[in-house]
Design a protein around this motif. Structure first.
Motif, PDB file in Angstrom:
ATOM      1  N   MET A  39      -0.676 -18.422 -10.812  1.00 40.55           N
ATOM      2  CA  MET A  39      -0.481 -17.355  -9.833  1.00 40.55           C
ATOM      3  C   MET A  39      -0.297 -17.867  -8.410  1.00 40.55           C
ATOM      4  SD  MET A  39      -0.433 -14.437 -11.379  1.00 40.55           S
ATOM      5  CE  MET A  39      -0.728 -13.303 -10.027  1.00 40.55           C
ATOM      6  N   LEU A  40      -0.788 -19.065  -8.111  1.00 40.93           N
ATOM      7  CA  LEU A  40      -0.756 -19.559  -6.729  1.00 40.93           C
ATOM      8  C   LEU A  40       0.660 -19.939  -6.312  1.00 40.93           C
ATOM      9  CD1 LEU A  40      -3.902 -21.840  -6.279  1.00 40.93           C
ATOM     10  CD2 LEU A  40      -3.324 -19.796  -4.957  1.00 40.93           C
ATOM     11  N   SER A  41       1.209 -19.223  -5.347  1.00 42.14           N
ATOM     12  CA  SER A  41       2.518 -19.580  -4.803  1.00 42.14           C
ATOM     13  C   SER A  41       2.433 -20.893  -4.030  1.00 42.14           C
ATOM     14  CB  SER A  41       3.028 -18.470  -3.871  1.00 42.14           C
ATOM     15  OG  SER A  41       3.091 -17.232  -4.542  1.00 42.14           O
ATOM     16  N   LEU A  42       1.307 -21.145  -3.410  1.00 37.84           N
ATOM     17  CA  LEU A  42       1.095 -22.340  -2.594  1.00 37.84           C
ATOM     18  C   LEU A  42       1.240 -23.612  -3.424  1.00 37.84           C
ATOM     19  CD1 LEU A  42       0.233 -23.186   0.318  1.00 37.84           C
ATOM     20  CD2 LEU A  42      -2.125 -23.221  -0.536  1.00 37.84           C
ATOM     21  N   GLU A  43       0.861 -23.557  -4.664  1.00 38.57           N
ATOM     22  CA  GLU A  43       0.806 -24.744  -5.521  1.00 38.57           C
ATOM     23  C   GLU A  43       2.182 -25.339  -5.785  1.00 38.57           C
ATOM     24  OE1 GLU A  43       0.154 -27.369  -8.858  1.00 38.57           O
ATOM     25  OE2 GLU A  43       1.356 -25.527  -9.000  1.00 38.57           O
ATOM     26  N   LYS A  44       3.236 -24.532  -5.570  1.00 40.78           N
ATOM     27  CA  LYS A  44       4.591 -24.969  -5.882  1.00 40.78           C
ATOM     28  C   LYS A  44       5.328 -25.558  -4.678  1.00 40.78           C
ATOM     29  CE  LYS A  44       4.790 -21.131  -9.197  1.00 40.78           C
ATOM     30  NZ  LYS A  44       3.465 -20.619  -8.868  1.00 40.78           N
ATOM     31  N   GLU A  45       4.692 -25.599  -3.513  1.00 40.33           N
ATOM     32  CA  GLU A  45       5.396 -25.994  -2.289  1.00 40.33           C
ATOM     33  C   GLU A  45       5.329 -27.512  -2.053  1.00 40.33           C
ATOM     34  OE1 GLU A  45       7.297 -24.124  -0.323  1.00 40.33           O
ATOM     35  OE2 GLU A  45       6.941 -22.510  -1.780  1.00 40.33           O
ATOM     36  N   PRO A  46       6.432 -28.110  -1.528  1.00 37.18           N
ATOM     37  CA  PRO A  46       6.454 -29.545  -1.244  1.00 37.18           C
ATOM     38  C   PRO A  46       5.838 -29.865   0.117  1.00 37.18           C
ATOM     39  CG  PRO A  46       8.599 -28.613  -0.788  1.00 37.18           C
ATOM     40  CD  PRO A  46       7.755 -27.493  -1.353  1.00 37.18           C
ATOM     41  N   ILE A  54       3.614 -22.380   4.787  1.00 36.18           N
ATOM     42  CA  ILE A  54       2.393 -22.827   4.121  1.00 36.18           C
ATOM     43  C   ILE A  54       1.204 -21.971   4.562  1.00 36.18           C
ATOM     44  CG2 ILE A  54       0.798 -24.775   3.814  1.00 36.18           C
ATOM     45  CD1 ILE A  54       3.509 -25.028   2.392  1.00 36.18           C
ATOM     46  N   ARG A  55       1.130 -21.672   5.875  1.00 30.85           N
ATOM     47  CA  ARG A  55      -0.004 -20.872   6.364  1.00 30.85           C
ATOM     48  C   ARG A  55       0.050 -19.445   5.796  1.00 30.85           C
ATOM     49  NH1 ARG A  55      -3.073 -23.451   9.871  1.00 30.85           N
ATOM     50  NH2 ARG A  55      -2.228 -25.227  11.048  1.00 30.85           N
ATOM     51  N   ASN A  56       1.245 -18.871   5.691  1.00 28.11           N
ATOM     52  CA  ASN A  56       1.375 -17.526   5.115  1.00 28.11           C
ATOM     53  C   ASN A  56       0.934 -17.508   3.641  1.00 28.11           C
ATOM     54  OD1 ASN A  56       2.284 -16.398   7.478  1.00 28.11           O
ATOM     55  ND2 ASN A  56       4.464 -16.489   6.912  1.00 28.11           N
ATOM     56  N   LEU A  57       1.381 -18.504   2.884  1.00 28.49           N
ATOM     57  CA  LEU A  57       0.997 -18.570   1.471  1.00 28.49           C
ATOM     58  C   LEU A  57      -0.489 -18.876   1.318  1.00 28.49           C
ATOM     59  CD1 LEU A  57       4.066 -20.477  -0.066  1.00 28.49           C
ATOM     60  CD2 LEU A  57       3.581 -18.012  -0.099  1.00 28.49           C
ATOM     61  N   PHE A  58      -1.040 -19.674   2.239  1.00 27.90           N
ATOM     62  CA  PHE A  58      -2.477 -19.978   2.197  1.00 27.90           C
ATOM     63  C   PHE A  58      -3.290 -18.702   2.401  1.00 27.90           C
ATOM     64  CE2 PHE A  58      -6.413 -21.400   4.354  1.00 27.90           C
ATOM     65  CZ  PHE A  58      -6.920 -22.200   3.354  1.00 27.90           C
ATOM     66  N   ALA A  59      -2.830 -17.851   3.314  1.00 30.51           N
ATOM     67  CA  ALA A  59      -3.515 -16.578   3.544  1.00 30.51           C
ATOM     68  C   ALA A  59      -3.391 -15.656   2.334  1.00 30.51           C
ATOM     69  CB  ALA A  59      -2.938 -15.904   4.787  1.00 30.51           C
ATOM     70  N   LYS A  60      -2.263 -15.765   1.649  1.00 28.57           N
ATOM     71  CA  LYS A  60      -2.004 -14.920   0.469  1.00 28.57           C
ATOM     72  C   LYS A  60      -2.779 -15.379  -0.767  1.00 28.57           C
ATOM     73  CE  LYS A  60       2.003 -13.407  -2.270  1.00 28.57           C
ATOM     74  NZ  LYS A  60       3.451 -13.630  -2.490  1.00 28.57           N
ATOM     75  N   ALA A  61      -3.336 -16.590  -0.733  1.00 27.33           N
ATOM     76  CA  ALA A  61      -3.995 -17.173  -1.904  1.00 27.33           C
ATOM     77  C   ALA A  61      -5.169 -16.341  -2.397  1.00 27.33           C
ATOM     78  CB  ALA A  61      -4.435 -18.598  -1.591  1.00 27.33           C
ATOM     79  N   ASP A  62      -5.915 -15.700  -1.454  1.00 28.01           N
ATOM     80  CA  ASP A  62      -7.068 -14.893  -1.882  1.00 28.01           C
ATOM     81  C   ASP A  62      -6.646 -13.782  -2.845  1.00 28.01           C
ATOM     82  OD1 ASP A  62      -9.521 -15.670   0.091  1.00 28.01           O
ATOM     83  OD2 ASP A  62      -7.578 -15.886   1.085  1.00 28.01           O
ATOM     84  N   GLN A  63      -5.562 -13.082  -2.495  1.00 22.78           N
ATOM     85  CA  GLN A  63      -5.085 -11.993  -3.353  1.00 22.78           C
ATOM     86  C   GLN A  63      -4.609 -12.531  -4.708  1.00 22.78           C
ATOM     87  OE1 GLN A  63      -2.024 -10.080  -1.104  1.00 22.78           O
ATOM     88  NE2 GLN A  63      -3.416  -9.265   0.465  1.00 22.78           N
TER      89      GLN A  63
END
Length: 572
Positions: A39-46, A54-63
């Protein structure tokens, strides 16, 4: 640039994959951790992704973590996280406290419509895959709903739907209640069955069709009909289409369109058999001799040791998938180290699959055979009625690990103007395959036979017993073993006993090794002497079935020594 000049340019492109940043997830294991990572979008980023992204996806990680864990029944998850950047990359650390997993405290399923008294729905409701007290899994809940929907389609409730489907979550008690109201609606029946084909009589094709107008609509009957028509060898394409758009009074019309196979089939092959040497084969089949479904088969095998030719006219009966009557003739020539035989035969056979899983063949053979051993020769005219029963069960067609094969046969003849010899003979062949928990398997095999006759020398060699070869006692040559005359020449036996034990173990995905011991012999009551062979084998589990290469040696005195045996195909 002068025309005489030549230049060569070499361009090399180097593609370097962008480095992938590290996302560390702690606090959860197994399926929960896997779900979070998916589910983590962050995990796929280079590493070179923009910092704002990265900061936007990091904030989205909780949801995303919350959704991943809620699907497995963790409704009180808490996340501690940190994000750091350096000159080349970034790193995220996520420490998750999932909390206590919720459990199912109640399951309330109501079935309405015609399925209310359907025993298959009662069975499903009494044996639900989700139990009270089990951990919550939203995927299991959706799977449960799909099972009801699939069963409805299988049983003919084509308009079934969930009137209510609720997963009631009580966060305070950390529990879930499942409430389903399944409205099956009306059960459908088969309507008119239309068959489109022009190669066979309609009444003959109808014998393959399990769909009958007025019967309850079931996908089982549709599949059974499709399989029967596909396996009949008459049709290349079988299309069965239920017309669910034109249902009238709960009756579903069905359209069947059949595209024929080619009438003629030819095949040729070359090979090698360790028992009979180089082998050439040719087969012919006429799939449709007439519109009644009669077909012709012919086969020719040529080798230095055993050559055969036969032709058969086949007539499908009331249940054409399983019941066939055939008649034909054949020639057989066998020249082994111990005997020679020339045989011509006419035969009639009735093959039928019994309800208990056995395949039965009743037959009548009329043959003439000339035969000779090292010291005797003869000829015989025989009229032989007989019966054969065969049953084979395996967990896989191509790569079986468990199963058995059993075959019984009884034949005989009584001296009369059409038969020169009176005798009665019975044989049994069996194989048993049993896997072990560590991956290997045991293979047990036996061949037994007995003949009642006054004078064995009157019986043609094709009906005497011999042992030795790849399917008998490995370590000995093909049909090398049998009682001998006073000059030491093999003459065949009245009885047969062969027992084999083999252990096979896989060493790679498609390879294995085997060790085996075979013992037994063909014998008469006054000369019982068992012979034993042992060996090792290599197994290749090919896409078309197992391939065996065996190396065997005799432990008893023999005319042969080291033997190499090769064969292909499953033994079940």
């Amino acid at each position: 640039m002068p025309k005489a000049a030549a230049s060569l340019m070499l361009v090399v492109y180097l593609t370097v994959s962008a480095a992938v940043a590290e996302v560390t997830v702690t606090g959860v294991q197994g399926q929960a951790r896997d779900n979070v990572l998916v589910m983590l979008s962050l995990e796929k980023e280079p590493c070179d992704a923009p910092e704002w992204k990265i900061r936007n996806l990091f904030a989205k990680a909780d949801q995303e973590i919350d959704r991943a864990l809620r699907a497995l029944g963790y409704y009180h998850a808490a996340v501690e996280k940190s994000l750091t950047f350096d000159g080349d990359c970034w790193q995220a650390d996520l420490n998750i406290r999932p909390g206590t997993r919720a459990v199912v405290n109640a399951i309330d399923i109501t079935i309405t419509g015609d399925a209310l008294d359907d025993p298959e729905f009662q069975k499903l409701r009494d044996n639900l895959p989700i139990k009270t007290g089990s951990p919550v899994h939203h995927g299991d809940y959706e799977s449960l709903k799909r099972r009801f929907e699939a069963l409805a389609q299988e049983r003919g409730y084509l308009n079934a739907t969930f009137a209510e489907s609720r997963l009631l979550i009580d966060k305070d008690r950390n529990s879930v209640r499942i409430e389903l109201v399944f409205d099956a609606g009306k059960r459908m029946y088969f309507g008119d069955v239309t068959v489109r084909q022009d190669i066979l009589n309609p009444e003959f094709v109808e014998k393959y069709i399990a769909i009958k107008k007025g019967d309850f609509y079931t996908t089982e009957q549709l599949v059974k009909t499709h399989n029967a028509l596909s396996q009949s060898d008459y049709f290349d394409i079988v299309e069965i289409i239920p017309d669910t758009d034109n249902i009238e009074q709960q009756h579903v019309p069905v359209s069947i369109t059949l595209h024929p196979r080619s009438r003629h089939l030819y095949s040729f092959g070359l090979g090698f058999d360790t028992d009979i040497g180089p082998l050439a084969n040719a087969t012919y089949k006429n799939r449709r001799l007439n519109r009644r479904g009669h077909f012709l088969t012919a086969n020719l095998d040529i080798s230095p040791v055993l050559s055969m030719a036969d032709v058969a006219y086949n007539i499908p009966l009331d249940d054409p998938t399983y019941d066939v009557f055939s008649f034909g003739g054949g020639l057989r020539y066998e020249d082994t180290d111990t005997f020679k035989s020339r045989k011509a035969a006419l035969s009639a056979r009735y093959k039928k699959a019994l309800d208990n899983g056995w395949k039965q063949t009743l037959f009548l053979d009329f043959s003439y055979e000339e035969f000779e051993t090292e010291t005797t020769s003869g000829e015989a005219l025989l009229l032989i009625p007989g019966a054969n029963w065969l049953r084979s069960v395996a967990d896989s067609v191509v790569r079986p690990t468990r199963g058995y094969r059993a075959e019984f046969e009884v034949i005989g003849s009584y001296e009369n103007p059409l038969s020169d010899v009176s005798f009665l003979q019975g044989t049994f062949s069996g194989l048993w395959m049993q896997p072990f928990s560590w991956g290997g398997k045991f293979i047990g095999r036996t061949d037994l036979g007995a003949t009642l006759i006054d004078d064995l020398e009157q019986l043609p060699t094709s009906y005497r017993f011999y042992a030795g070869g790849i399917n008998s006692i490995r370590g000995y040559d093909y049909k090398e073993l049998a009682p001998r005359d006073r000059f030491g020449h093999v003459e065949g036996g009245q009885f047969l006993t062969v027992v084999s034990a083999e252990y096979e173990h896989p060493v790679l995905d498609d390879w294995g090794v085997a060790a085996f011991v075979d013992t037994g012999n063909a014998f008469n009551t006054d000369s019982i002497s068992f012979k034993t062979g042992i060996g090792l084998g290599i197994r290749w589990y090919s896409p078309i079935g197992p391939v065996r290469l065996d190396f065997a040696v005799p432990l008893s005195e023999s005319d042969s020594s080291f033997q190499v045996h090769f064969s292909a195909g499953t033994r079940l």
